[in-house]
Structures are given as structure tokens and as C-alpha cells.
Motif scaffolding. Structure first.
Motif, mmCIF file in Angstrom:
data_model
loop_
_atom_site.group_PDB
_atom_site.id
_atom_site.type_symbol
_atom_site.label_atom_id
_atom_site.label_comp_id
_atom_site.label_asym_id
_atom_site.label_seq_id
_atom_site.Cartn_x
_atom_site.Cartn_y
_atom_site.Cartn_z
ATOM 1 N N SER A 282 25.802 -24.808 -15.943
ATOM 2 C CA SER A 282 25.312 -25.563 -14.868
ATOM 3 C C SER A 282 23.743 -25.150 -14.343
ATOM 4 C CB SER A 282 26.336 -25.615 -13.639
ATOM 5 O OG SER A 282 25.996 -24.297 -13.084
ATOM 6 N N PHE A 283 23.513 -24.075 -14.694
ATOM 7 C CA PHE A 283 22.108 -23.403 -14.288
ATOM 8 C C PHE A 283 21.024 -24.273 -15.312
ATOM 9 C CE2 PHE A 283 18.919 -20.055 -15.346
ATOM 10 C CZ PHE A 283 18.103 -20.226 -14.127
ATOM 11 N N GLN A 284 21.374 -23.999 -16.629
ATOM 12 C CA GLN A 284 20.661 -24.375 -17.445
ATOM 13 C C GLN A 284 20.421 -25.895 -17.516
ATOM 14 O OE1 GLN A 284 22.601 -22.796 -21.055
ATOM 15 N NE2 GLN A 284 22.105 -20.612 -20.485
ATOM 16 N N GLN A 285 21.382 -26.595 -16.837
ATOM 17 C CA GLN A 285 21.220 -28.069 -16.818
ATOM 18 C C GLN A 285 20.519 -28.480 -15.469
ATOM 19 O OE1 GLN A 285 25.239 -29.636 -17.298
ATOM 20 N NE2 GLN A 285 25.486 -29.101 -19.582
ATOM 21 N N GLY A 286 19.995 -27.583 -14.853
ATOM 22 C CA GLY A 286 19.235 -27.637 -13.608
ATOM 23 C C GLY A 286 20.142 -28.057 -12.244
ATOM 24 N N GLU A 287 21.277 -27.637 -12.269
ATOM 25 C CA GLU A 287 22.055 -28.083 -11.201
ATOM 26 C C GLU A 287 21.871 -26.931 -10.011
ATOM 27 O OE1 GLU A 287 24.211 -30.336 -10.282
ATOM 28 O OE2 GLU A 287 24.193 -31.295 -12.423
ATOM 29 N N SER A 288 21.850 -27.245 -8.779
ATOM 30 C CA SER A 288 21.824 -26.202 -7.657
ATOM 31 C C SER A 288 22.937 -25.194 -7.766
ATOM 32 C CB SER A 288 21.823 -26.871 -6.423
ATOM 33 O OG SER A 288 22.781 -27.966 -6.304
ATOM 34 N N ILE A 289 23.230 -24.555 -6.807
ATOM 35 C CA ILE A 289 24.239 -23.406 -6.721
ATOM 36 C C ILE A 289 25.112 -23.649 -5.560
ATOM 37 C CG2 ILE A 289 24.654 -20.997 -6.504
ATOM 38 C CD1 ILE A 289 22.012 -20.728 -7.812
ATOM 39 N N PRO A 290 26.325 -24.234 -5.668
ATOM 40 C CA PRO A 290 27.333 -24.519 -4.462
ATOM 41 C C PRO A 290 27.847 -22.993 -4.004
ATOM 42 C CG PRO A 290 27.854 -25.828 -6.329
ATOM 43 C CD PRO A 290 26.807 -25.061 -6.979
ATOM 44 N N GLY A 291 27.934 -23.026 -2.657
ATOM 45 C CA GLY A 291 28.785 -21.665 -2.243
ATOM 46 C C GLY A 291 29.930 -21.970 -1.554
ATOM 47 N N ILE A 292 30.986 -21.058 -1.396
ATOM 48 C CA ILE A 292 32.159 -21.230 -0.759
ATOM 49 C C ILE A 292 32.235 -19.872 -0.104
ATOM 50 C CG2 ILE A 292 33.603 -20.412 -2.493
ATOM 51 C CD1 ILE A 292 35.438 -22.672 -1.648
ATOM 52 N N ALA A 293 33.112 -19.850 0.915
ATOM 53 C CA ALA A 293 33.550 -18.610 1.545
ATOM 54 C C ALA A 293 34.945 -18.619 2.014
ATOM 55 C CB ALA A 293 32.467 -18.361 2.730
ATOM 56 N N HIS A 294 35.713 -17.757 1.989
ATOM 57 C CA HIS A 294 37.048 -17.837 2.645
ATOM 58 C C HIS A 294 37.208 -16.651 3.577
ATOM 59 C CE1 HIS A 294 38.291 -20.662 -0.457
ATOM 60 N NE2 HIS A 294 37.912 -20.160 -1.329
ATOM 61 N N ALA A 295 38.010 -16.718 4.688
ATOM 62 C CA ALA A 295 38.189 -15.777 5.423
ATOM 63 C C ALA A 295 39.406 -15.326 5.921
ATOM 64 C CB ALA A 295 37.521 -16.143 6.906
ATOM 65 N N ILE A 296 39.691 -14.151 6.110
ATOM 66 C CA ILE A 296 41.024 -13.886 6.573
ATOM 67 C C ILE A 296 40.900 -12.818 7.686
ATOM 68 C CG2 ILE A 296 42.080 -13.612 4.311
ATOM 69 C CD1 ILE A 296 41.920 -10.827 3.821
ATOM 70 N N ALA A 297 41.792 -12.909 8.903
ATOM 71 C CA ALA A 297 41.723 -12.167 10.083
ATOM 72 C C ALA A 297 42.869 -10.890 9.693
ATOM 73 C CB ALA A 297 41.945 -12.876 11.216
ATOM 74 N N VAL A 298 42.458 -9.832 9.752
ATOM 75 C CA VAL A 298 43.353 -8.605 9.715
ATOM 76 C C VAL A 298 43.307 -7.712 10.947
ATOM 77 C CG1 VAL A 298 44.006 -6.678 8.050
ATOM 78 C CG2 VAL A 298 42.586 -8.719 6.990
ATOM 79 N N GLU A 299 44.598 -7.607 11.322
ATOM 80 C CA GLU A 299 44.724 -6.913 12.729
ATOM 81 C C GLU A 299 45.942 -5.823 12.438
ATOM 82 O OE1 GLU A 299 45.099 -9.812 15.928
ATOM 83 O OE2 GLU A 299 44.172 -11.370 14.552
ATOM 84 N N MET A 300 45.619 -4.994 13.432
ATOM 85 C CA MET A 300 46.638 -3.633 13.656
ATOM 86 C C MET A 300 47.619 -4.442 14.522
ATOM 87 S SD MET A 300 46.339 -1.317 11.377
ATOM 88 C CE MET A 300 47.570 -0.510 11.980
ATOM 89 N N LYS A 301 48.803 -4.079 14.438
ATOM 90 C CA LYS A 301 49.832 -4.404 15.311
ATOM 91 C C LYS A 301 49.777 -3.783 16.451
ATOM 92 C CE LYS A 301 53.509 -5.346 11.638
ATOM 93 N NZ LYS A 301 54.742 -4.921 11.176
ATOM 94 N N GLY A 302 50.127 -4.307 17.859
ATOM 95 C CA GLY A 302 50.075 -3.605 19.001
ATOM 96 C C GLY A 302 48.858 -3.720 19.579
ATOM 97 N N ASN A 303 47.914 -4.697 19.062
ATOM 98 C CA ASN A 303 46.518 -4.622 19.673
ATOM 99 C C ASN A 303 46.864 -5.027 21.215
ATOM 100 O OD1 ASN A 303 45.212 -3.799 17.709
ATOM 101 N ND2 ASN A 303 44.776 -5.664 16.717
#
Length: 339
Positions: free
Chosen positions: A318-339
């Protein structure tokens, strides 16, 4: 009816899965960084006794999975599914490791966002009653990534100041339907965002819009504010990408400066190690989480964490064909019990 989906893109787990154990293995350069004391193993040689860097990366992933499972006092057959991916064509690091481990595999490609994507899917399987124990894992290797995406190392090309150093390492997290470890409470699935960045030596700029979009969506969907988290940390925006994300978040009405950093910033000492903008790669957020951050959660130095792994969705073609660079982000919330 999707009773566990809230807002536009977020899943709220009714029975939050536990991250029972983690494991992390890194290369020599990562072992010289500020988080060195938190890894399970630091390699002396990034070939790891193999004949190629690609096979060394696959061995990294296999060993990280094995260590995480053994920490949980379990054996390979006790695991229902392995979920993971890497940066290489056809996920060869992950698939060759899964071949040797003989585990049922969900092979994923989200570029450097794959680690939180793997945990998200694992949490869905556990919360939905489709599994009791899953292993989420990713890997990357500086030399394999350079060979595939940029230039052969033998050329000795000069690196731009905005470039990032692909982390050599693998992290694995053992998730179970019950346990005393930190729990995954929310997962926000990212959208592909593309603002037209074409510079492959500035991944942070390409991924920052997706990171800002996912964080803003997560906060809107959950009704939380940045201050509700002890730490919000992206995967591998590096120092320039982080600054761009901060500015984009301001436009969304959120200020996340004091408790916001990036795994790519934390993993290296850029002044001493000459890594320019910081670290990147599927292994970046994986080893920082499975090493340093998990330990901080267990010690309750961090009680609520938002981990946002970020990925640049491009290929040499895709880079060699001149395409731009899409981005993605995934999120997770991680918590200790009893907060």
C-alpha cells in the motif's frame, strides 16, 4: 438485543474476566531500558538461538505463552483458546508458535493495536461463557519489522527523528472467567481513522487521530472522565504522537495531560538509547503491560488503567502504491477489584 454494548463502540462486561497472570520477554536493547526489572526474561542475543530473526520472534511468543500458563499453575491443554498476532505477513510468528503449542488459535491483525484487541476478544469469550481460560499474546522484533516494512539492516539507512524503534519482545496474558487478578471491565473497539499521513517514518502522527478518537469514544460511552483513571496509556504513539493526541483530545473537550503517557515513551530512555521518538510494534504495549503495568496493578499503585494499543494499518504494497496510513486503536479498562 445487545445488552452488554453501551454507547457507540463499548462493551461492558457483566462478569469481568480476570487477568490471572502475565509474562514478558524482551531483547537486549529493551533490557537496557528503564523497565528492565519488570520483565520475566531478557535475551542476551536477539536471534534467541534460532537461524533467523523471524523464527526468533516466534520463539519469543511461544516462550511468553508458556511462562504465563505455568505461572497460573496450568498446562497447555488447560487453555481453551490462544488469541494473538504479530506484524509479519500471514502472522507467521503467531501461527508457528500455535503450531508448536497445539492450541486452538484466533489469529488477529490489528498492527500494533493487536494486544488490546486480543484481550478484548478473550474477554468477550469468557464473559459470554464460551471459554474458561484463554491466552492473549502478541510479538514483534526490530529486525523482522525492518526487513519487512523498511530497509534491510545491512544498508545502514539513517533514521529520521520522528521514527520509532520496533520493540523486540512478546507479552502474554492469561485470562480466566474467575480469579483474584485485575479484571477487564470495559472494551472500546476502535474505528479506522485516516487523516492522510503518508510518512512511514512518522507512525505516531498516523496513529494519534485513532487514539484520540477511541479515548474520546470510551469516555463518552462510559460516562467517565480522564480523572477516573489513575493512568491512561497508549500503545506506541511515541513522544510526537502523544503530543498530537493530547491536542486532538483538547478539541474533543478532554484534557488528559497529567495521567496520560505512552508505552513507546516508557520502554526506552531515548537520550541514552538513541531510539528517537520511542518504541513501537505489537510487542510494545504487550511487554509494558505484562511487565510493568501488571505489577503496578497487583501492588495497587494503579487501581484503574485505560490501555489503548494503537496500530498503523499499512503494508509495503500500500505504501509503494502511494496510499495513506490508516490508524486504529482499541481500549480496555483494567481495574483492581474492590476499588
Amino acid at each position: 438485543m445487545a445488552v452488554k454494548k453501551i454507547g457507540r463502540q463499548t462493551i461492558k462486561f457483566s462478569s469481568p474476566p480476570s487477568i490471572l497472570t502475565t509474562a514478558s520477554i524482551v531483547g537486549p536493547k529493551e533490557g537496557q531500558g528503564p523497565l528492565a526489572d519488570y520483565y520475566d526474561e531478557v535475551l542476551e542475543d536477539d536471534l534467541f538461538g534460532e537461524d533467523s530473526w523471524e523464527m526468533a520472534e516466534s520463539k519469543l511468543l511461544k516462550e511468553a505463552v508458556t511462562i504465563a500458563i505455568s505461572k497460573g499453575k496450568l498446562k497447555i491443554p488447560d487453555i481453551d483458546f490462544m488469541i494473538g498476532g504479530d506484524l509479519l505477513n500471514q502472522l507467521i510468528s503467531t501461527t508457528f508458535a500455535a503450531r508448536d503449542l497445539e492450541l486452538p488459535l484466533y489469529g488477529l491483525y490489528g498492527a500494533c493495536s493487536t494486544f488490546t484487541e486480543a484481550i478484548s476478544i478473550g474477554a468477550v469469550l469468557l464473559d459470554g461463557g464460551f471459554a474458561d481460560k484463554v491466552i492473549a499474546t502478541t510479538s514483534s522484533h526490530f529486525s523482522t519489522a525492518e526487513r519487512q516494512f523498511r530497509y534491510p539492516l545491512e544498508l545502514g539507512n539513517q533514521r529520521s527523528l520522528t521514527s520509532q524503534w520496533t520493540v523486540t519482545g512478546s507479552g502474554a496474558a492469561l485470562l480466566t472467567s474467575s480469579g483474584n487478578g485485575p479484571v477487564v471491565t470495559y472494551s472500546t473497539i476502535g474505528k479506522v481513522v485516516d487523516l492522510g499521513i503518508t510518512d512511514v517514518n512518522n507512525m505516531g502522527a498516523a496513529m494519534a487521530p485513532a487514539a484520540a478518537n477511541t479515548i474520546a469514544t470510551h469516555l463518552t460511552d462510559t460516562g467517565r472522565g480522564p480523572e477516573d483513571y489513575d493512568l491512561i496509556i497508549t500503545g506506541d504513539l511515541g513522544k510526537y504522537g502523544r503530543d498530537i493526541a493530547v491536542e486532538l483530545m483538547k478539541k474533543e473537550g478532554f484534557r488528559i495531560v497529567k495521567n496520560f503517557t505512552d508505552c513507546g515513551i516508557e520502554i526506552f530512555d531515548d537520550k541514552k538509547q538513541d531510539t528517537h521518538a520511542g518504541g513501537s510494534g505489537c510487542g510494545c504495549s504487550a511487554v509494558v503491560f505484562c511487565g510493568f503495568l501488571y505489577r503496578q496493578l497487583i501492588l495497587k499503585k494503579i487501581k484503574k488503567l485505560l490501555l489503548v494499543s494503537t496500530g498503523a494499518l499499512f503494508s509495503p504494497t500500500s505504501f509503494q502504491q502511494g496510499e495513506s496510513i490508516p490508524g486504529i486503536a482499541h481500549a480496555i479498562a483494567v481495574e483492581m477489584k474492590g476499588n
